[in-house]
Design a protein around this motif. Structure first.
Motif, PDB file in Angstrom:
ATOM      1  N   LEU A 152       0.839  -1.209   0.000  1.00 62.75           N
ATOM      2  CA  LEU A 152       0.000   0.000   0.000  1.00 62.75           C
ATOM      3  C   LEU A 152       0.870   1.252   0.000  1.00 62.75           C
ATOM      4  O   LEU A 152       0.611   2.209  -0.724  1.00 62.75           O
ATOM      5  N   GLY A 252      -3.020   4.859   8.740  1.00 63.32           N
ATOM      6  CA  GLY A 252      -3.828   5.290   7.602  1.00 63.32           C
ATOM      7  C   GLY A 252      -4.064   6.797   7.592  1.00 63.32           C
ATOM      8  O   GLY A 252      -4.517   7.360   6.599  1.00 63.32           O
TER       9      GLY A 252
ATOM     10  N   ASN B  63      -6.996   6.088  -1.547  1.00 67.72           N
ATOM     11  CA  ASN B  63      -5.690   6.728  -1.315  1.00 67.72           C
ATOM     12  C   ASN B  63      -4.603   5.851  -1.915  1.00 67.72           C
ATOM     13  O   ASN B  63      -3.651   6.329  -2.531  1.00 67.72           O
ATOM     14  N   THR B  64      -4.736   4.553  -1.706  1.00 68.56           N
ATOM     15  CA  THR B  64      -3.812   3.571  -2.284  1.00 68.56           C
ATOM     16  C   THR B  64      -4.468   2.202  -2.169  1.00 68.56           C
ATOM     17  O   THR B  64      -5.342   2.004  -1.324  1.00 68.56           O
ATOM     18  N   TYR B  65      -4.064   1.285  -3.048  1.00 71.92           N
ATOM     19  CA  TYR B  65      -4.551  -0.090  -2.927  1.00 71.92           C
ATOM     20  C   TYR B  65      -3.438  -1.045  -3.317  1.00 71.92           C
ATOM     21  O   TYR B  65      -2.410  -0.641  -3.888  1.00 71.92           O
ATOM     22  N   PRO B  83      -6.587  -4.984  -0.509  1.00 70.55           N
ATOM     23  CA  PRO B  83      -6.642  -4.032   0.601  1.00 70.55           C
ATOM     24  C   PRO B  83      -6.443  -2.616   0.072  1.00 70.55           C
ATOM     25  O   PRO B  83      -5.823  -2.425  -0.976  1.00 70.55           O
ATOM     26  N   ALA B  84      -6.997  -1.663   0.787  1.00 67.98           N
ATOM     27  CA  ALA B  84      -6.872  -0.265   0.359  1.00 67.98           C
ATOM     28  C   ALA B  84      -6.917   0.646   1.571  1.00 67.98           C
ATOM     29  O   ALA B  84      -7.467   0.280   2.613  1.00 67.98           O
ATOM     30  N   VAL B  85      -6.318   1.821   1.428  1.00 68.08           N
ATOM     31  CA  VAL B  85      -6.557   2.898   2.382  1.00 68.08           C
ATOM     32  C   VAL B  85      -7.612   3.795   1.735  1.00 68.08           C
ATOM     33  O   VAL B  85      -7.430   4.260   0.605  1.00 68.08           O
ATOM     34  N   GLU B  87      -9.886   7.188   1.962  1.00 70.73           N
ATOM     35  CA  GLU B  87     -10.110   8.489   2.604  1.00 70.73           C
ATOM     36  C   GLU B  87     -11.605   8.770   2.545  1.00 70.73           C
ATOM     37  O   GLU B  87     -12.163   8.949   1.473  1.00 70.73           O
ATOM     38  N   GLY B  96      -7.020   8.397   6.169  1.00 67.26           N
ATOM     39  CA  GLY B  96      -7.812   7.259   5.707  1.00 67.26           C
ATOM     40  C   GLY B  96      -7.755   6.093   6.667  1.00 67.26           C
ATOM     41  O   GLY B  96      -7.093   6.153   7.689  1.00 67.26           O
ATOM     42  N   PHE B  97      -8.516   5.034   6.346  1.00 70.09           N
ATOM     43  CA  PHE B  97      -8.367   3.804   7.118  1.00 70.09           C
ATOM     44  C   PHE B  97      -8.337   2.590   6.202  1.00 70.09           C
ATOM     45  O   PHE B  97      -8.688   2.652   5.031  1.00 70.09           O
ATOM     46  N   LEU B  98      -7.868   1.500   6.776  1.00 73.66           N
ATOM     47  CA  LEU B  98      -7.709   0.261   6.032  1.00 73.66           C
ATOM     48  C   LEU B  98      -9.050  -0.421   5.814  1.00 73.66           C
ATOM     49  O   LEU B  98      -9.829  -0.591   6.757  1.00 73.66           O
ATOM     50  N   HIS B  99      -9.326  -0.809   4.575  1.00 72.55           N
ATOM     51  CA  HIS B  99     -10.446  -1.705   4.306  1.00 72.55           C
ATOM     52  C   HIS B  99     -10.146  -2.467   3.017  1.00 72.55           C
ATOM     53  O   HIS B  99      -8.992  -2.482   2.575  1.00 72.55           O
ATOM     54  N   LEU B 100     -11.163  -3.084   2.450  1.00 70.31           N
ATOM     55  CA  LEU B 100     -10.979  -3.898   1.249  1.00 70.31           C
ATOM     56  C   LEU B 100     -11.762  -3.299   0.088  1.00 70.31           C
ATOM     57  O   LEU B 100     -12.763  -2.622   0.303  1.00 70.31           O
TER      58      LEU B 100
END
Lengths: 391, 150
Positions: A152, A252, B63-65, B83-85, B87, B96-100
Motif C-alpha cells: 500500500l 492510515g 488513497n492507495t490499494y 486491501p486499500a486505504v 479516505e 484514511g483507514f484500512l479496508h478492502l
C-alpha cells in the motif's frame, strides 16, 4: 534537542555472523560469535566492558518471552548493566543510539552493542509474528498480513510522484549486486530489472525480488568514550550525531508517500553532527531497504534526494558504489539479508569498515569521511538515524 | 493457548455502534482542525479530548490499494485480496483507514488495475442490517462508484 552532548563516543570494533536462511546455531550462539569478534577487533576483553545493549525484534520469532534476557549470555551481558533496545525494524540503529546515550552521558566508558535475529524458528512462516501489529478490533478482522502495508505504501509513493515499478526494481538490482562482494551475504545476485519484474507478484506492486529474505544472523560493535577510544584504537570512528522519532500508530492517517518521522530523526542527527548540507557532507549512506522502494522513500526523508526524485537519482547512477553518493554499498537488506535487528547494526558495521578504508572489494572510492545509517520499523512509524565520521 | 478479551474502548465502541446502524462516524479536534476516522477519544497531537463526533458519508476516495496474492503464511491466493486505504469524504485529506475493495472483475494484476486507480471514488457496500454485528466487517468492502468523477 535541548543541549548538545559533551562527551564524544567512538566505535572501535565491529563483528558479524553469516546471514543465512536457517542457521543451525541458536540465537545465543550467533550473538556470541558476533560479539566476540567485535571485542577481538577492538582489542577489548569482556571483563573491561561496563554495560551491554542488546537489540532483537519480536519475541514472537523465537516464541520466547523476554528474549532479550534469554539472549543475555550470548551478548556478554551477565552481571552487567544490560538493556534491550527494541523499536521493531528500527532496533538495529536504535541499539547504537542506546549505547551512545550510556557513554555520552558519562555513565560508562566501554559498552558492547549486540544485535541478533533468528527468524527461521517461527513456523509456518515468520510473517505470522507480525499479525498482531494490526489493531485487534478494526484491522485484524479484515485478514491483513504484513505485505499489505508495504505494498500500500509503495503504491501510494508511486502514484503520488508518477514512479514506475521499473524504477524501483533497480534498487534490488543494485543492492543484490553490491552484496556479491560481502562475505556474509545471503541473497547476493547479478540480476536485471527484467529479472526482478519477472519474479512472482506477492502483493502488487511488490514482486518477490523486491522483498528482503527471512534471515538468521547477528552483528556487534564496541563503543568507547574519547579517552578510552584514543588509547585503544588507531582509527576510532566517531558517532557524530544520532536521531530518532516515531509517528502515530494511526498509520492510515499519515501521508504514506513521505516518511516524515525519518525526516525528523535525520534533522536531529544533522543538528548534532553540525551538518547543514547533508547531500555534500554525507559521503556514504546505508538507508534501510527491507523492500526495494524503502531505500528511495528513506533517501527522500533523509533529505538526500528531493521528494519523488530518488528514482531518477538512482537511474542516473548517483547511488552506485562509484557514484556521487553511494547507498547500501554493503548490499543492504536486499542483498546481505534481513535478520531484523542485526540488519540495522550491519549497516553501522559497514560504515565502520568503509570509513576506516577496510571494506575491501566493497570500498567506496574517495576516502569517505562521513556516513549515515538509518533504520525503520513497527507500523511504518519509526525512524532511527546515526551518523559516523573519521573525526 | 491464551485468548484475549479486548475492550474496544470508548471511541471505537461508538464507531462500531455506528457501523451497526449503517453509519461511518468520525471525530473533530478544534485545535488542529482535523476531522479523522477511525474515531479516538482524544487528539493525539493536541493531547486533549476530541471536540465533536460527526457522521460521515459512506463514500470516499482510494488513497492507495494493493493486489495481494498470498496469505500471511505465504500460501498462494487464486482470487487476490485488494486491501486499500480509503479516505472517507468529509475527513481531513490523507486521513484514511484500512479496508478492502470489492466489486472488481478478474483476478490478474492487469485486469484489476484497469478497473481501479488512486483517487477513484468508492462507496461502502454494507451487510444487510439484520446481519450486522457492530464490527468493521459490517462494511463488506468498498466498490468503485461508476459514473461519478471529481
Amino acid at each position: 534537542m535541548k543541549r548538545k552532548p559533551q562527551r564524544r563516543v567512538a566505535v572501535i570494533g565491529a563483528g558479524m555472523s553469516l546471514f543465512m536462511r536457517r542457521a543451525l546455531e541458536t540465537g545465543k550462539e550467533l550473538s556470541y560469535y558476533a560479539a566476540s569478534q567485535a571485542l577481538e577487533t577492538a582489542g577489548v576483553r569482556l571483563k573491561e566492558i561496563q554495560a551491554v545493549v542488546m537489540a532483537t525484534a519480536p519475541d514472537a520469532f523465537d516464541g520466547v518471552h523476554m528474549k532479550g534476557e534469554w539472549l543475555l549470555d550470548g551478548a556478554g551481558g551477565v552481571r552487567k548493566p544490560y538493556l534491550r533496545a527494541y523499536v521493531g525494524g528500527g532496533s538495529g540503529v536504535f541499539s547504537i543510539i542506546s549505547g551512545w546515550t550510556l557513554v555520552a552521558s558519562g555513565l560508562f566508558d566501554l559498552v558492547l552493542v549486540v544485535a541478533e535475529e533468528k527468524m527461521s524458528s517461527c513456523q509456518p512462516h515468520p510473517q505470522g509474528a507480525f499479525l498482531t501489529i494490526f489493531d485487534h478490533t478494526i484491522e485484524r478482522p479484515l485478514g491483513p498480513n504484513l505485505l499489505w502495508i508495504f505494498s500500500l505504501e509503495q503504491h501510494r509513493y508511486m502514484a503520488t510522484y508518477g514512479i514506475r515499478n521499473e524504477d524501483i526494481a533497480l534498487v534490488s538490482v543494485k543492492n543484490k549486486r553490491n552484496a556479491l562482494d560481502h562475505p556474509v551475504a545471503q541473497v547476493a545476485a547479478s540480476l536485471t530489472v527484467k529479472d526482478v519484474l519477472a519474479s512472482e507478484v506477492v502483493a502488487w506492486p511488490v514482486h518477490r525480488l523486491m522483498v528482503s529474505p527471512i534471515s538468521d544472523g547477528a552483528a556487534a560493535i564496541v563503543l568507547a568514550s574519547e579517552d578510552v577510544a584514543r588509547r585503544l584504537s588507531d582509527k576510532p570512528i566517531w558517532v557524530q550525531g544520532v536521531g530518532w522519532s516515531l509517528d502515530t500508530s494511526y498509520w492510515g492517517n499519515r501521508d504514506l508517500a513521505y516518511p516524515r518521522y525519518v525526516e525528523r530523526a535525520a534533522r536531529m542527527a544533522y543538528e548534532m553532527a553540525g551538518i547543514s548540507e547533508p547531500r555534500r557532507q554525507i559521503h556514504v549512506a546505508e538507508p534501510y531497504d527491507p523492500f526495494a522502494y524503502k531505500e528511495l522513500h528513506h533517501l527522500e526523508g533523509l533529505q538526500l534526494s528531493d521528494k519523488g526524485k530518488a528514482p531518477e537519482d538512482l537511474a542516473r547512477g548517483r547511488f552506485e558504489r562509484t557514484g556521487e553518493l553511494p547507498t547500501c554499498p554493503s548490499g543492504g537488506l536486499m542483498g546481505v539479508g534481513n535478520p531484523i535487528a542485526a540488519a540495522g547494526l550491519m549497516k553501522l558495521c559497514e560504515l565502520f569498515w568503509q570509513l576506516r578504508g577496510e571494506a575491501g572489494a566493497r570500498q567506496v572510492p574517495g576516502n569517505p569521511e562521513r556516513g549515515l545509517a538509518q533504520a525503520w520499523g513497527d507500523l511504518m512509524q519509526v525512524g532511527t538515524v546515526a551518523i559516523l565520521g573519521v573525526n | 493457548m491464551l485468548e484475549y478479551g479486548w475492550d474496544a474502548g470508548v471511541a471505537i465502541s461508538r464507531f462500531l455502534d455506528g457501523l451497526k446502524a449503517g453509519k461511518i462516524l468520525g471525530v473533530r479536534c478544534n485545535v488542529c482542525g482535523r476531522t479523522v476516522t477511525p474515531p479516538r477519544a482524544f487528539c493525539e497531537l493536541d493531547f486533549k479530548p476530541i471536540d465533536a463526533w460527526v457522521e460521515l458519508p459512506d463514500t470516499g476516495t482510494i488513497n492507495t490499494y494493493s493486489i495481494c496474492y498470498i496469505t500471511w503464511d505465504m500460501k498462494p491466493l487464486r482470487k487476490p485480496q485488494i486491501p486499500a486505504v480509503i479516505e472517507i469524504d468529509g475527513t481531513t485529506p490523507r486521513a484514511g483507514f484500512l479496508h478492502l475493495i470489492g466489486g472488481v472483475k478478474g483476478s490478474s494484476v492487469e485486469s484489476i488495475r484497469k478497473q481501479l486507480r488512486v483517487g477513484m471514488p468508492v462507496r461502502a457496500v454494507w451487510r444487510k442490517p439484520d446481519q450486522r454485528e457492530g464490527a468493521i466487517t459490517d462494511i463488506l468492502h468498498f466498490e468503485p462508484v461508476r459514473g461519478r468523477r471529481r
